[in-house]
Design a protein around this motif. Structure first.
Motif, short mmCIF file in Angstrom:
data_model
loop_
_atom_site.label_atom_id
_atom_site.label_comp_id
_atom_site.label_asym_id
_atom_site.label_seq_id
_atom_site.Cartn_x
_atom_site.Cartn_y
_atom_site.Cartn_z
N ILE A 1 10.39 1.79 -7.78
CA ILE A 1 9.09 1.41 -7.23
C ILE A 1 8.31 0.55 -8.22
N GLU A 2 8.37 0.93 -9.48
CA GLU A 2 7.65 0.17 -10.51
C GLU A 2 8.11 -1.28 -10.54
N LYS A 3 9.40 -1.48 -10.45
CA LYS A 3 9.94 -2.85 -10.45
C LYS A 3 9.56 -3.59 -9.18
N ALA A 4 9.59 -2.87 -8.05
CA ALA A 4 9.27 -3.52 -6.77
C ALA A 4 7.82 -3.98 -6.71
N LEU A 5 6.91 -3.27 -7.40
CA LEU A 5 5.49 -3.62 -7.35
C LEU A 5 5.11 -4.71 -8.35
N GLN A 6 6.00 -5.03 -9.26
CA GLN A 6 5.67 -6.05 -10.25
C GLN A 6 5.36 -7.38 -9.58
N HIS A 7 4.26 -7.99 -10.06
CA HIS A 7 3.85 -9.32 -9.60
C HIS A 7 3.48 -9.37 -8.12
N THR A 8 3.20 -8.22 -7.51
CA THR A 8 2.81 -8.22 -6.09
C THR A 8 1.31 -8.07 -5.92
N GLY A 9 0.63 -7.51 -6.90
CA GLY A 9 -0.80 -7.23 -6.76
C GLY A 9 -1.07 -5.89 -6.12
N ILE A 10 -0.04 -5.20 -5.66
CA ILE A 10 -0.22 -3.87 -5.08
C ILE A 10 -0.40 -2.88 -6.22
N ARG A 11 -1.40 -2.05 -6.10
CA ARG A 11 -1.66 -1.07 -7.15
C ARG A 11 -0.84 0.20 -6.91
N PRO A 12 -0.37 0.82 -7.96
CA PRO A 12 0.40 2.06 -7.80
C PRO A 12 -0.34 3.10 -6.98
N ARG A 13 -1.69 3.13 -7.11
CA ARG A 13 -2.47 4.12 -6.38
C ARG A 13 -2.33 3.95 -4.87
N GLN A 14 -1.95 2.75 -4.43
CA GLN A 14 -1.81 2.47 -3.00
C GLN A 14 -0.45 2.93 -2.45
N ILE A 15 0.39 3.40 -3.33
CA ILE A 15 1.68 3.95 -2.89
C ILE A 15 1.68 5.45 -3.15
N TRP A 16 1.52 6.19 -2.07
CA TRP A 16 1.58 7.66 -2.17
C TRP A 16 3.05 8.08 -2.10
N LEU A 17 3.37 9.10 -2.85
CA LEU A 17 4.71 9.64 -2.83
C LEU A 17 4.67 11.02 -2.21
N GLU A 18 5.43 11.20 -1.14
CA GLU A 18 5.45 12.47 -0.42
C GLU A 18 6.78 13.18 -0.69
N ALA A 19 6.69 14.42 -1.09
CA ALA A 19 7.88 15.23 -1.37
C ALA A 19 7.84 16.48 -0.51
N THR A 20 8.95 16.77 0.16
CA THR A 20 9.01 18.00 0.95
C THR A 20 9.25 19.19 0.03
#
Length: 515
Positions: free
Chosen positions: A370-389
């Motif tokens: 995920i960290e690599k996918a968000l690089q240079h996109t402007g999307i903030r990590p806080r905008q990606i919630w991670l859901e675990a069952t």
């Protein structure tokens, strides 16, 4: 390869698997029958060579024996000795003595007239001069072979050189290396024999199978009409066709087995992962108090090449069991970034929840992805919630380590489908969580008299105690929404607000809700 191509390929391979072995056995039966017949003919040809060598040896022995006679030539004793050798040597018809190139006497007595020596056709390695054809004085209708050693010669019936027991349909011939026919059995064509001698050792010529054998002084040819191998071909087919049928059945079985394997759910899932057939639909999450869309849950969908969609419950368990879930999760992350990059950058209040597999919760493998996918996109990590069952919390220490690292990277962490797994309050208290999602099965009990209807308020109270945001899943009625709002549940998700939708529809939905 997709299902139709696999089926077509399997049908073609099955047909080939059924036809080719049978055709091959038909072909091989003919080949083997011809080979068997060539071997049989070669055996007769070799016997002819052996017979000719014996006849030559006998005749040569008689010539050498008479050459050692010490008495006067053509005397009574000399003639008697020649007669004795003629009678005792099976291959000799007559023995004669030449003086000054003219026949002086034979094993039957003195001769009258002048019979000159004939020029030999060839000389053997033992020094015996051979004349292939000559007409004796006693019977000029029956040519004989003449063998001469020094001043004596013998006449031999050519048949003695091919005196071999053969089948009536087999033709046998003995010839010199120069092509001179010495003896024949069952009437072979001399022209064909001459052509065969100049060619290979085995083959087919003018409708006749043939095989040759070569001796020191001559060549034997055994031949027969090609039609004579019909019985041999039939016999070989009776032997080989069952083998061909077995190979065909085995091949068809293998094709069916491999096709089923390729068409098995696991194989189809592997193909789907390789061909990136997974897409993402987004189910909006709304703030119950205001009705405002604050994000969505990314839900993976398997879209087949024909456009049909496969329900997640039909492939997610298999993906988790086989380990393919990691590749699917990576494709989901890539889709989220590609689909919603501009939307998330334009509206920082939106978040997208991505579901983590139990394996990813335990290993933290997904975090650098995920960290690599968000690089240079402007999307903030806080905008990606991670859901675990809750199934991801079986190894609680590994799960805690992963969630701590996720929050350090800036992600919010939610526990999904709470109440359906193994978590206890003590576990929740020890985990770094931001939100709790109440499973749809508990939302369905709201305003009912079911035995589990009282569980929902306890879950809400527990989440508030832990200061967690609460998301209610599967909200389908306004009564459910009112109940949740009355108890200060933060967010709702379900068909009452919106169904899962493709990215373009979700973007339009967000813009409409904002307006």
């Amino acid at each position: 390869m997709d299902r139709p191509r696999i089926i077509v390929t399997a049908v073609v391979l099955a047909l080939l698997g059924a036809i080719v072995p049978i055709v091959a056995m038909f072909h091989f039966s003919s080949v083997l029958a011809v080979q068997e017949e060539h071997d049989r003919l070669a055996l007769f040809a070799n016997r002819a060579i052996a017979r000719a060598d014996i006849s030559l040896k006998d005749a040569t022995g008689a010539l050498r024996e008479i050459d050692r006679f010490t008495g006067d030539r053509c005397s009574v004793g000399h003639i008697a000795r020649m007669r004795q050798l003629t009678i005792n040597t099976r291959s000799i018809e007559e023995m004669g003595y030449f003086e000054n190139g003219l026949l002086k006497c034979t094993s039957w007595g003195s001769t009258e007239g002048s019979v000159a020596q004939t020029a030999p056709d060839f000389t053997t390695g033992d020094g015996v001069a051979v004349t292939a054809r000559m007409l004796p004085l006693a019977n000029r209708d029956h040519p004989l072979m003449a063998l001469r050693y020094k001043d004596h010669n013998v006449l031999v019936d050519p048949v003695r050189f091919v005196d071999v027991i053969v089948d009536p349909d087999i033709q046998l011939a003995l010839a010199t290396k120069q092509g001179i026919l010495l003896g024949a059995l069952n009437g072979p064509d001399p022209a064909r024999i001459g052509k065969i001698i100049a060619g290979p050792g085995k083959g087919l010529d003018d409708g006749h199978l043939f095989a040759t054998a070569r001796g020191a002084d001559w060549i034997a040819v055994a031949s027969e009409p090609e039609s004579q191998i019909v019985d041999s071909v039939r016999r070989q087919r009776l032997l080989l066709l069952p083998l061909g049928a077995f190979i065909a059945a085995f091949t068809i079985g293998m094709v069916v087995w491999l096709s089923r394997r390729r068409l098995s759910p696991l194989r189809e899932l592997q193909i789907a992962v390789r061909k990136r057939e997974f897409i993402v639909h987004y189910q909006p999450i709304v703030e119950l108090r205001t009705g405002k869309c604050i994000g969505a849950e990314a839900l993976v969908r398997w879209r087949r090449p024909d456009g049909s969609l496969v329900r997640p419950d039909l492939f997610i368990p298999l993906a988790e069991e086989s380990g393919l879930i990691a590749a699917i999760t990576d494709q989901v992350v890539a889709h989220v970034v590609l689909d919603l990059n501009r939307l998330l950058v334009a509206n920082r209040s939106l978040h997208i929840a991505v579901n983590l597999s139990p394996a990813d919760v335990e290993t933290a493998r997904i975090l650098p992805v995920i960290e690599k996918a968000l690089q240079h996109t402007g999307i903030r990590p806080r905008q990606i919630w991670l859901e675990a069952t809750e199934r991801g919390f079986v190894n609680i220490d590994s799960a805690r380590s992963t969630l701590i690292r996720a929050r350090e990277l800036g992600h919010a962490v939610a526990i999904d489908d709470f109440g359906t797994g193994y978590s206890s309050l003590s576990h929740l208290e020890g985990l770094p969580l931001d939100a709790l999602k109440i499973d749809k099965s508990f939302i369905d009990t709201i305003a009912t008299n079911s035995a589990t209807s009282s569980v929902t308020p306890h879950i809400i109270d527990m989440a508030k105690t832990l200061k967690l945001k609460i998301v209610a899943e599967g909200v389908e009625t306004q009564a459910q929404a009112d109940y949740l709002l009355e108890r200060d549940v933060d967010y709702g998700q379900g068909w009452l607000f919106a169904r899962p939708m493709p990215a373009a529809e979700f973007i339009a939905y967000c813009r409409k809700m904002k307006a």
